[in-house]
Write a protein that holds these residues in place. Structure first.
Motif, PDB file in Angstrom:
ATOM      1  N   LYS A  89      -7.689  -5.058  10.423  1.00 52.90           N
ATOM      2  CA  LYS A  89      -8.468  -6.283  10.265  1.00 52.90           C
ATOM      3  C   LYS A  89      -8.873  -6.584   8.826  1.00 52.90           C
ATOM      4  O   LYS A  89      -8.639  -7.682   8.327  1.00 52.90           O
ATOM      5  CB  LYS A  89      -9.709  -6.127  11.161  1.00 52.90           C
ATOM      6  N   ASP A  90      -9.486  -5.620   8.169  1.00 47.48           N
ATOM      7  CA  ASP A  90     -10.014  -5.895   6.829  1.00 47.48           C
ATOM      8  C   ASP A  90      -8.914  -6.220   5.818  1.00 47.48           C
ATOM      9  O   ASP A  90      -9.165  -6.894   4.820  1.00 47.48           O
ATOM     10  CB  ASP A  90     -10.868  -4.722   6.316  1.00 47.48           C
ATOM     11  N   ALA A  91      -7.720  -5.737   6.072  1.00 52.82           N
ATOM     12  CA  ALA A  91      -6.604  -6.044   5.167  1.00 52.82           C
ATOM     13  C   ALA A  91      -5.883  -7.324   5.581  1.00 52.82           C
ATOM     14  O   ALA A  91      -4.972  -7.784   4.895  1.00 52.82           O
ATOM     15  CB  ALA A  91      -5.625  -4.880   5.140  1.00 52.82           C
ATOM     16  N   GLY A  92      -6.284  -7.884   6.726  1.00 48.13           N
ATOM     17  CA  GLY A  92      -5.678  -9.138   7.185  1.00 48.13           C
ATOM     18  C   GLY A  92      -4.326  -8.965   7.836  1.00 48.13           C
ATOM     19  O   GLY A  92      -3.504  -9.884   7.817  1.00 48.13           O
ATOM     20  N   GLN A  93      -4.074  -7.778   8.412  1.00 45.13           N
ATOM     21  CA  GLN A  93      -2.777  -7.591   9.083  1.00 45.13           C
ATOM     22  C   GLN A  93      -2.647  -8.589  10.233  1.00 45.13           C
ATOM     23  O   GLN A  93      -3.527  -8.664  11.104  1.00 45.13           O
ATOM     24  CB  GLN A  93      -2.626  -6.148   9.617  1.00 45.13           C
ATOM     25  N   ALA A  94      -1.576  -9.365  10.217  1.00 43.65           N
ATOM     26  CA  ALA A  94      -1.368 -10.419  11.214  1.00 43.65           C
ATOM     27  C   ALA A  94      -0.246 -10.062  12.191  1.00 43.65           C
ATOM     28  O   ALA A  94      -0.281 -10.452  13.350  1.00 43.65           O
ATOM     29  CB  ALA A  94      -1.051 -11.741  10.527  1.00 43.65           C
ATOM     30  N   VAL A  95       0.753  -9.328  11.705  1.00 39.69           N
ATOM     31  CA  VAL A  95       1.884  -8.939  12.554  1.00 39.69           C
ATOM     32  C   VAL A  95       1.838  -7.420  12.733  1.00 39.69           C
ATOM     33  O   VAL A  95       1.892  -6.667  11.747  1.00 39.69           O
ATOM     34  CB  VAL A  95       3.231  -9.370  11.939  1.00 39.69           C
ATOM     35  N   PHE A  96       1.738  -7.002  14.003  1.00 42.58           N
ATOM     36  CA  PHE A  96       1.561  -5.577  14.270  1.00 42.58           C
ATOM     37  C   PHE A  96       2.898  -4.880  14.540  1.00 42.58           C
ATOM     38  O   PHE A  96       3.163  -4.360  15.623  1.00 42.58           O
ATOM     39  CB  PHE A  96       0.512  -5.382  15.376  1.00 42.58           C
ATOM     40  N   HIS A  97       3.710  -4.904  13.500  1.00 39.48           N
ATOM     41  CA  HIS A  97       4.945  -4.120  13.371  1.00 39.48           C
ATOM     42  C   HIS A  97       4.968  -3.810  11.877  1.00 39.48           C
ATOM     43  O   HIS A  97       5.016  -4.743  11.065  1.00 39.48           O
ATOM     44  CB  HIS A  97       6.156  -4.960  13.808  1.00 39.48           C
ATOM     45  N   ILE A  98       4.899  -2.537  11.545  1.00 38.78           N
ATOM     46  CA  ILE A  98       4.789  -2.131  10.140  1.00 38.78           C
ATOM     47  C   ILE A  98       5.747  -2.917   9.248  1.00 38.78           C
ATOM     48  O   ILE A  98       6.929  -3.048   9.569  1.00 38.78           O
ATOM     49  CB  ILE A  98       5.094  -0.620  10.003  1.00 38.78           C
ATOM     50  N   HIS A  99       5.214  -3.425   8.146  1.00 43.23           N
ATOM     51  CA  HIS A  99       6.059  -4.158   7.202  1.00 43.23           C
ATOM     52  C   HIS A  99       5.549  -3.969   5.795  1.00 43.23           C
ATOM     53  O   HIS A  99       4.353  -3.941   5.539  1.00 43.23           O
ATOM     54  CB  HIS A  99       6.130  -5.641   7.562  1.00 43.23           C
ATOM     55  N   LEU A 100       6.512  -3.867   4.891  1.00 44.19           N
ATOM     56  CA  LEU A 100       6.208  -3.728   3.466  1.00 44.19           C
ATOM     57  C   LEU A 100       6.481  -5.074   2.807  1.00 44.19           C
ATOM     58  O   LEU A 100       7.572  -5.625   2.932  1.00 44.19           O
ATOM     59  CB  LEU A 100       7.101  -2.641   2.867  1.00 44.19           C
ATOM     60  N   HIS A 101       5.457  -5.615   2.124  1.00 41.42           N
ATOM     61  CA  HIS A 101       5.634  -6.854   1.365  1.00 41.42           C
ATOM     62  C   HIS A 101       6.157  -6.497  -0.030  1.00 41.42           C
ATOM     63  O   HIS A 101       5.571  -5.651  -0.708  1.00 41.42           O
ATOM     64  CB  HIS A 101       4.293  -7.575   1.163  1.00 41.42           C
ATOM     65  N   LEU A 102       7.207  -7.172  -0.454  1.00 39.92           N
ATOM     66  CA  LEU A 102       7.689  -7.099  -1.845  1.00 39.92           C
ATOM     67  C   LEU A 102       7.374  -8.451  -2.484  1.00 39.92           C
ATOM     68  O   LEU A 102       7.869  -9.493  -2.034  1.00 39.92           O
ATOM     69  CB  LEU A 102       9.200  -6.841  -1.868  1.00 39.92           C
ATOM     70  N   LEU A 103       6.502  -8.431  -3.483  1.00 39.85           N
ATOM     71  CA  LEU A 103       6.035  -9.661  -4.132  1.00 39.85           C
ATOM     72  C   LEU A 103       6.328  -9.600  -5.626  1.00 39.85           C
ATOM     73  O   LEU A 103       6.027  -8.595  -6.285  1.00 39.85           O
ATOM     74  CB  LEU A 103       4.513  -9.798  -3.958  1.00 39.85           C
ATOM     75  N   GLY A 104       6.898 -10.683  -6.157  1.00 37.29           N
ATOM     76  CA  GLY A 104       7.145 -10.705  -7.599  1.00 37.29           C
ATOM     77  C   GLY A 104       7.641 -12.064  -8.047  1.00 37.29           C
ATOM     78  O   GLY A 104       7.689 -13.022  -7.271  1.00 37.29           O
ATOM     79  N   GLY A 105       7.979 -12.129  -9.330  1.00 32.87           N
ATOM     80  CA  GLY A 105       8.468 -13.380  -9.899  1.00 32.87           C
ATOM     81  C   GLY A 105       7.363 -14.202 -10.538  1.00 32.87           C
ATOM     82  O   GLY A 105       7.612 -15.301 -11.035  1.00 32.87           O
ATOM     83  N   ARG A 106       6.145 -13.688 -10.505  1.00 30.06           N
ATOM     84  CA  ARG A 106       5.029 -14.301 -11.225  1.00 30.06           C
ATOM     85  C   ARG A 106       4.013 -13.213 -11.527  1.00 30.06           C
ATOM     86  O   ARG A 106       4.082 -12.108 -10.976  1.00 30.06           O
ATOM     87  CB  ARG A 106       4.372 -15.421 -10.400  1.00 30.06           C
ATOM     88  N   LYS A 107       3.058 -13.524 -12.402  1.00 34.54           N
ATOM     89  CA  LYS A 107       1.983 -12.575 -12.694  1.00 34.54           C
ATOM     90  C   LYS A 107       1.082 -12.492 -11.474  1.00 34.54           C
ATOM     91  O   LYS A 107       0.630 -13.504 -10.939  1.00 34.54           O
ATOM     92  CB  LYS A 107       1.191 -13.076 -13.910  1.00 34.54           C
ATOM     93  N   LEU A 108       0.838 -11.251 -11.007  1.00 35.15           N
ATOM     94  CA  LEU A 108       0.006 -11.049  -9.817  1.00 35.15           C
ATOM     95  C   LEU A 108      -1.378 -10.577 -10.250  1.00 35.15           C
ATOM     96  O   LEU A 108      -1.500  -9.730 -11.139  1.00 35.15           O
ATOM     97  CB  LEU A 108       0.663 -10.019  -8.903  1.00 35.15           C
ATOM     98  N   ASN A 109      -2.399 -11.124  -9.641  1.00 32.62           N
ATOM     99  CA  ASN A 109      -3.765 -10.758 -10.013  1.00 32.62           C
ATOM    100  C   ASN A 109      -4.160  -9.394  -9.442  1.00 32.62           C
ATOM    101  O   ASN A 109      -3.702  -8.988  -8.379  1.00 32.62           O
ATOM    102  CB  ASN A 109      -4.756 -11.815  -9.509  1.00 32.62           C
ATOM    103  N   TRP A 110      -5.038  -8.730 -10.181  1.00 37.84           N
ATOM    104  CA  TRP A 110      -5.635  -7.484  -9.705  1.00 37.84           C
ATOM    105  C   TRP A 110      -7.094  -7.472 -10.128  1.00 37.84           C
ATOM    106  O   TRP A 110      -7.363  -7.805 -11.283  1.00 37.84           O
ATOM    107  CB  TRP A 110      -4.888  -6.271 -10.281  1.00 37.84           C
ATOM    108  N   PRO A 111      -8.067  -7.141  -9.283  1.00 44.32           N
ATOM    109  CA  PRO A 111      -7.899  -6.749  -7.882  1.00 44.32           C
ATOM    110  C   PRO A 111      -7.420  -7.915  -7.013  1.00 44.32           C
ATOM    111  O   PRO A 111      -7.628  -9.068  -7.369  1.00 44.32           O
ATOM    112  CB  PRO A 111      -9.297  -6.279  -7.462  1.00 44.32           C
ATOM    113  N   PRO A 112      -6.774  -7.600  -5.872  1.00 52.48           N
ATOM    114  CA  PRO A 112      -6.128  -8.627  -5.070  1.00 52.48           C
ATOM    115  C   PRO A 112      -7.106  -9.542  -4.322  1.00 52.48           C
ATOM    116  O   PRO A 112      -6.708 -10.586  -3.854  1.00 52.48           O
ATOM    117  CB  PRO A 112      -5.265  -7.841  -4.074  1.00 52.48           C
ATOM    118  N   GLY A 113      -8.382  -9.150  -4.204  1.00 54.69           N
ATOM    119  CA  GLY A 113      -9.355 -10.030  -3.546  1.00 54.69           C
ATOM    120  C   GLY A 113      -9.408  -9.832  -2.039  1.00 54.69           C
ATOM    121  O   GLY A 113      -8.644  -9.085  -1.460  1.00 54.69           O
TER     122      GLY A 113
END
Ligand code: AMP
Ligand code: ZN
Length: 113
Positions: A89-113
């Motif tokens: 819940k706290d991470a906002g998991q919406a689909v309950f089948h394990i998945h790895l997000h690969l994100l790139g192609g722009r500057k990503l903010n940290w901390p992620p919020g």
């Protein structure tokens, strides 16, 4: 099976597949949060990271290895990228089948919020 990602594996739901082998499949996220946003999943249905066992160590490693290869193919290895597993819940998991997000192609903010 009501799992949307299992349906993608079975090709019951269309997706833009960028990699597939006997153990994993990777496809474009339908609502991309970055110029490159790819979802990498095991073909084995596991609901969430909290559920993995010692049997799953190899497949989790394979998800990361696959993400690294796709990042290289997409030309974001040098610029950089982020790999994310959302769990529960706290991470906002919406689909309950394990998945790895690969994100790139722009500057990503940290901390992620
Ligand atoms: P999470 O919040 O970590 O559970 O992320 C689920 C991700 O799956 C979100 O980024 C969604 O945009 C993505 N998603 C949901 N349904 C589909 C679909 N049919 N095809 C591709 N990506 C999807
Ligand atoms: Zn599933």
């Amino acid at each position: 099976m009501e799992c949307i990602f299992c349906k993608i594996i079975e090709k019951e739901i269309p997706s833009v597949i960028v990699y597939e082998d006997s153990e994993v499949i990777a496809f474009n996220d339908i609502i991309p949060q970055a110029p490159v946003h790819i979802i990498i999943i095991p073909k084995k249905h596991i609901e969430k990271i909290s559920d993995i066992t010692s049997e799953d160590i190899d497949i989790i490693g394979k998800l990361i290895f696959t993400a690294k290869n796709i990042a290289k193919e997409k030309g974001i290895s040098e610029s950089g990228y982020r790999l994310v597993f959302n769990c529960n819940k706290d991470a906002g998991q919406a689909v309950f089948h394990i998945h790895l997000h690969l994100l790139g192609g722009r500057k990503l903010n940290w901390p992620p919020g």
